[in-house]
Design an enzyme around this catalytic site. Structure first.
Site, PDB file in Angstrom:
ATOM      1  N   HIS A  23       0.878  -1.328   0.140  1.00 36.22           N
ATOM      2  CA  HIS A  23      -0.006   0.016  -0.173  1.00 36.22           C
ATOM      3  C   HIS A  23       0.917   1.175  -0.146  1.00 36.22           C
ATOM      4  CE1 HIS A  23       0.192   0.326   4.237  1.00 36.22           C
ATOM      5  NE2 HIS A  23       0.066   1.554   4.496  1.00 36.22           N
ATOM      6  N   ASP A  65       0.115  -7.452   1.909  1.00 34.91           N
ATOM      7  CA  ASP A  65       0.435  -6.205   1.805  1.00 34.91           C
ATOM      8  C   ASP A  65       2.033  -6.001   1.913  1.00 34.91           C
ATOM      9  OD1 ASP A  65       0.528  -3.327   1.942  1.00 34.91           O
ATOM     10  OD2 ASP A  65      -0.273  -2.916   3.903  1.00 34.91           O
ATOM     11  N   SER A 122       4.218   3.013   7.941  1.00 33.91           N
ATOM     12  CA  SER A 122       3.931   1.769   7.075  1.00 33.91           C
ATOM     13  C   SER A 122       4.922   1.327   6.123  1.00 33.91           C
ATOM     14  CB  SER A 122       2.677   2.271   6.037  1.00 33.91           C
ATOM     15  OG  SER A 122       1.399   2.025   6.689  1.00 33.91           O
TER      16      SER A 122
HETATM   17  N1  ARG Z   1      -0.961   2.259   6.986  1.00 38.40           N
HETATM   18  C1  ARG Z   1      -0.418   3.189   7.838  1.00 38.40           C
HETATM   19  C2  ARG Z   1       0.599   3.840   6.997  1.00 38.40           C
HETATM   20  O1  ARG Z   1       0.254   4.215   5.817  1.00 38.40           O
HETATM   21  C3  ARG Z   1       0.100   2.638   8.907  1.00 38.40           C
HETATM   22  C4  ARG Z   1      -0.839   2.098   9.928  1.00 38.40           C
HETATM   23  C5  ARG Z   1      -0.258   1.316  11.210  1.00 38.40           C
HETATM   24  N2  ARG Z   1      -1.199   1.587  12.135  1.00 38.40           N
HETATM   25  C6  ARG Z   1      -1.042   0.982  13.498  1.00 38.40           C
HETATM   26  N3  ARG Z   1      -2.160   1.506  14.219  1.00 38.40           N
HETATM   27  N4  ARG Z   1      -0.200   0.300  14.006  1.00 38.40           N
HETATM   28  O2  ARG Z   1       1.322   4.635   7.286  1.00 38.40           O
END
Ligand code: ARG
Length: 609
Positions: free
Chosen positions: A85, A132, A230
């Site tokens: 992502h 992912d 992420s």
């Molecule tokens: N998808 C998020 C990003 O794009 C990371 C999220 C991680 N969230 C969590 N609560 N551990 O950075």
């Protein structure tokens, strides 16, 4: 005290990226950490990394960016493991990676290294966040000097031991450091988290399996990765005691909330895929995705200027799934088939490809006559023709809102702070604490017209009024690398503020700072920045002195939930801490700010503000 609007709540609404539809809101980029999504704080409840981690990298949109938007891990000299992502469609052609970084204001004092090839897992599903994972193949960087060494970390091939339940793992990142709002301060942080049982975690997300790892504090929250982390590394020790990469930051609902742990892609489950992907990217494989070069890769993946192709027909299935990779994937949701009236408008881009014998023709259009924010005006129309020649089916997808507050620029105008926000395209403006979406083109301000604005580096924003006396509207002239120079109307977005803060002054140098959390999320970690030196006294009598911000903009104290009790403000609660100025000062035009967005109102014997 006056409430300051925080973006967060607002963001939540906008941004939500929900994993399953149920999940929630993310800030997408927007809000802070609401659900995952969208993008970016840093590690919460952790500490600045004392040691340099030579395998920690940042994904950067282009060769000249000074900050990253996702993390990654170097697993071989030219190979980075990150999250699918994170491979944002918008950036695929210009993606760079920062290696051997020193943290601080300008992350990459080094020249970022160009990404030559990208392979996102073919079965990455933005709806469920399964698979992912993505591999980046870097240009040869021999001879490039880094501030600190860069060196690969072995990735785990053992799906059992290093990340067994209860084992401590470490997550590193530059993401949001607060759970409500936004702290992106360029500090590389790490946090130690316990691994949770998959079954437990599945109670929350209903869709977690053995190819994922969950970690966090189930009962109390307070420690987690967050937006911006992420793609980054979850590291453990193997049986010989050496560090190994075991997970990739993927998602979570909010950040650091109790009962909502972070979910990570389990690297060992993809060891075979990584090996193969690396071969493919090196051009050693003659498989379907034999993309030895970026050029070829782009052609095979059918990347449009507006995103990876948003449609892919699964062989034999009579549906088209949204499998675009990256944020934009999520923004495009197929909502309709055989729609009676296809939207019309100007074609922005197109993409044609074949998948399992199905011919796909996808077109991105800017819908005519539509209103709303710019991103709501784009639709993708995809026509799929089956191999058996049966009638073509047409699908229309519309972007869902997904905004991270990751990339914000803010400056003081004579009318208060102006914030240009949105992770990548700067689609939101916050002016006098009101959130606006960028709307239709507007006339430039006239020479004699009053504007309120300021510039930050090479970006600038001026807010001005347009329209006649009866219906006055706001417009903004914005100049930024990512959007060029534009004049657009500002469409007001109403929302409730969810944090408010104020200082009641008891004397010219001492008072009480009160923060109220009206959001539905617990606030972990917050940062108070004031233009004058101050000390905070906590309930237990200990005190914390403000340190000068590296930008020289003020003096800050970061109240970290992991270190001090006051670093936490549970949903619906308030905290109250003593505040003392080094010397009586009176400053006009600048105020204390929490998490970069909440202005702290002063009452009583005003010293600041
Ligand atoms: N998808 C998020 C990003 O794009 C990371 C999220 C991680 N969230 C969590 N609560 N551990 O950075």
């Amino acid at each position: 005290m006056v409430n300051i609007a925080l973006f967060s709540s607002f963001l939540e609404e906008l941004a939500v990226v929900r994993l399953l539809s149920v999940l929630t809101i993310i800030l997408g980029v927007t809000t802070s950490c609401h659900q995952e999504s969208a993008s970016k704080l840093k590690i919460i409840g952790g500490k600045p990394s004392a040691e340099h981690h030579p395998w920690f990298v940042q994904l950067m949109s282009d060769a000249s960016s000074t900050e990253g938007f996702c993390g990654g891990t170097l697993v071989a000299p030219r190979v980075v493991v990150t999250a699918a992502h994170c491979v944002d469609a918008e950036y695929v052609r210009t993606l760079h990676v920062g290696l051997g970084m020193v943290d601080g204001e300008n992350l990459h004092l080094n020249k970022p290294v160009k990404v030559e090839g990208i392979l996102a897992h073919r079965d990455y599903d933005p709806e469920t966040s399964k698979n992912d994972i993505a591999i980046l193949y870097l240009a040869d960087y021999q001879g490039v000097e880094f501030e600190r060494p860069a060196a690969p970390l072995t990735f785990s091939r053992d799906t059992s031991s290093p990340e067994a339940e209860g084992r401590p793992v470490m997550v590193v990142g530059l993401g949001n450091a607060t759970s409500v709002g936004d702290i992106f301060d360029g500090v590389i942080r790490e946090v130690e988290l316990p691994v949770l049982a998959t079954a437990k975690c599945d109670e929350k997300y209903d869709n977690v399996d053995g190819a994922q790892i969950c970690a966090g504090n189930w009962d109390n929250g307070g420690i987690d990765s967050c937006q911006g982390d992420s793609g980054g590394p979850m590291v453990s020790k193997d049986s010989a005691g050496s560090e190994v990469l075991v997970g990739v930051v993927s998602y979570g609902e909010g950040c650091a909330q109790k009962g909502a742990p972070g979910v990570y892609t389990r690297v060992a489950s993809f060891a075979g895929w990584i090996d193969q992907a690396v071969e493919t990217l090196k051009g050693h494989n003659s498989g379907q995705q034999s993309a030895g070069s970026m050029e070829k890769l782009l052609t095979t993946r059918c990347v449009s200027q507006f995103g990876y192709l948003p449609v892919e027909n699964r062989a034999g299935e009579d549906n088209v799934r949204d499998t675009t990779y990256g944020m934009n994937l999520r923004e495009f949701k197929l909502i309709d088939s055989d729609s009676p009236g296809l939207p019309v408008g100007t074609e922005l881009d197109k993409c044609q490809f074949e998948d399992h014998g199905h011919a796909v023709d996808a077109r991105w259009i800017r819908m005519s006559g539509s209103t709303g924010t710019p991103d709501s005006k784009v639709a993708v129309i995809a026509t799929v023709t089956s191999p058996d020649g049966s009638a073509a089916k047409t699908w229309v997808s519309r972007p869902q809102r997904l905004v991270y507050l990751q990339d914000t620029l803010s400056c003081q105008s004579s009318m208060g702070q102006v914030i240009l926000a949105d992770q990548r395209k700067f689609t939101y403006v916050v002016y006098k604490d009101v959130f606006y979406a960028l709307g239709e083109p507007a006339a430039d301000p006239a020479d004699n017209q009053t504007t309120w604005g300021c510039s930050i580096g090479d970006a600038s924003i001026e807010v001005y009024e347009i329209g006649d006396g009866v219906t006055k509207e706001l417009a903004a002239r914005i100049h930024h690398r990512s959007i060029g120079t534009v004049s657009v109307k500002l469409d007001r977005i109403d929302r409730e503020s969810d944090l408010s803060a104020g200082i009641d002054w008891e004397s010219s140098t001492s008072g009480r700072l009160k923060i109220e959390n009206k959001s539905t999320e617990d606030l972990f970690t917050w940062k108070l920045v004031c233009p004058v030196k101050y000390t905070m006294t906590l309930a237990d009598g200990t005190s914390m002195s403000a340190v000068q911000e590296s930008s020289g903009a003020g003096f800050s104290v970061l109240m970290d939930a992991a270190l001090v009790r006051e670093g936490t403000v549970r949903s619906g609660a308030a905290v109250d801490v003593g505040i003392k100025l080094d010397s009586p000062v009176r400053l006009s035009g600048s105020a204390c700010v929490i998490n970069g967005a909440i202005v702290v109102e002063s009452t009583g014997q005003v010293a600041i503000h």
